[in-house]
Design a protein around this motif. Structure first.
Motif, PDB file in Angstrom:
ATOM      1  N   ALA A  22       1.017  -1.022  -0.072  1.00  0.00           N
ATOM      2  CA  ALA A  22       0.087  -0.091  -0.071  1.00  0.00           C
ATOM      3  C   ALA A  22       0.918   1.191  -0.214  1.00  0.00           C
ATOM      4  N   GLY A  23       2.330   1.056   0.655  1.00  0.00           N
ATOM      5  CA  GLY A  23       2.651   2.134   0.845  1.00  0.00           C
ATOM      6  C   GLY A  23       3.565   2.699  -0.344  1.00  0.00           C
ATOM      7  N   SER A  24       4.123   1.909  -1.148  1.00  0.00           N
ATOM      8  CA  SER A  24       4.646   1.992  -2.834  1.00  0.00           C
ATOM      9  C   SER A  24       3.293   2.264  -3.710  1.00  0.00           C
ATOM     10  N   ALA A  25       1.850   1.929  -3.029  1.00  0.00           N
ATOM     11  CA  ALA A  25       1.348   2.744  -4.299  1.00  0.00           C
ATOM     12  C   ALA A  25       1.070   3.993  -4.306  1.00  0.00           C
ATOM     13  N   VAL A  26       1.332   4.459  -2.329  1.00  0.00           N
ATOM     14  CA  VAL A  26       0.689   5.582  -2.326  1.00  0.00           C
ATOM     15  C   VAL A  26       1.278   6.530  -3.096  1.00  0.00           C
ATOM     16  N   LEU A  27       2.594   5.721  -2.724  1.00  0.00           N
ATOM     17  CA  LEU A  27       4.616   6.934  -2.909  1.00  0.00           C
ATOM     18  C   LEU A  27       4.553   7.207  -5.028  1.00  0.00           C
ATOM     19  N   ARG A  28       4.025   5.382  -5.784  1.00  0.00           N
ATOM     20  CA  ARG A  28       3.703   5.841  -7.229  1.00  0.00           C
ATOM     21  C   ARG A  28       2.942   6.761  -7.396  1.00  0.00           C
ATOM     22  N   PHE A  29       1.433   6.915  -6.696  1.00  0.00           N
ATOM     23  CA  PHE A  29       0.878   8.066  -6.937  1.00  0.00           C
ATOM     24  C   PHE A  29       1.289   8.937  -6.822  1.00  0.00           C
TER      25      PHE A  29
END
Length: 76
Positions: A22-29
């Protein structure tokens, strides 16, 4: 001497893995948002140029600005 390693999945490990995903997805966003904001600035700067400057610097016309700026995201 041999060592035995237990590789069973634990609840804590599963939760940690989900948080990392989830953290990686937020960072990519946020990376995509930052990149899009910088591209908007480039588009605005190119729109402020006249046709002759666009043609001499980038070899494009005014209607090709967006496709030029987002050329790495467009599928050929």
């Amino acid at each position: 001497m041999a060592y035995i390693t237990d590789t069973k999945s634990t609840v804590g490990g599963t939760i940690w893995s989900a948080l990392q995903t989830a953290g990686s997805a937020v960072l990519r966003f946020f990376e995509d948002m930052t990149l899009a904001a910088s591209r908007v600035e480039i588009i605005n700067a190119m729109l402020d140029m006249d046709e002759e400057t666009l043609r001499s610097r980038y070899n494009i016309s005014r209607d090709q600005i967006v496709s030029y700026v987002f050329r790495d995201k467009l599928v050929p």
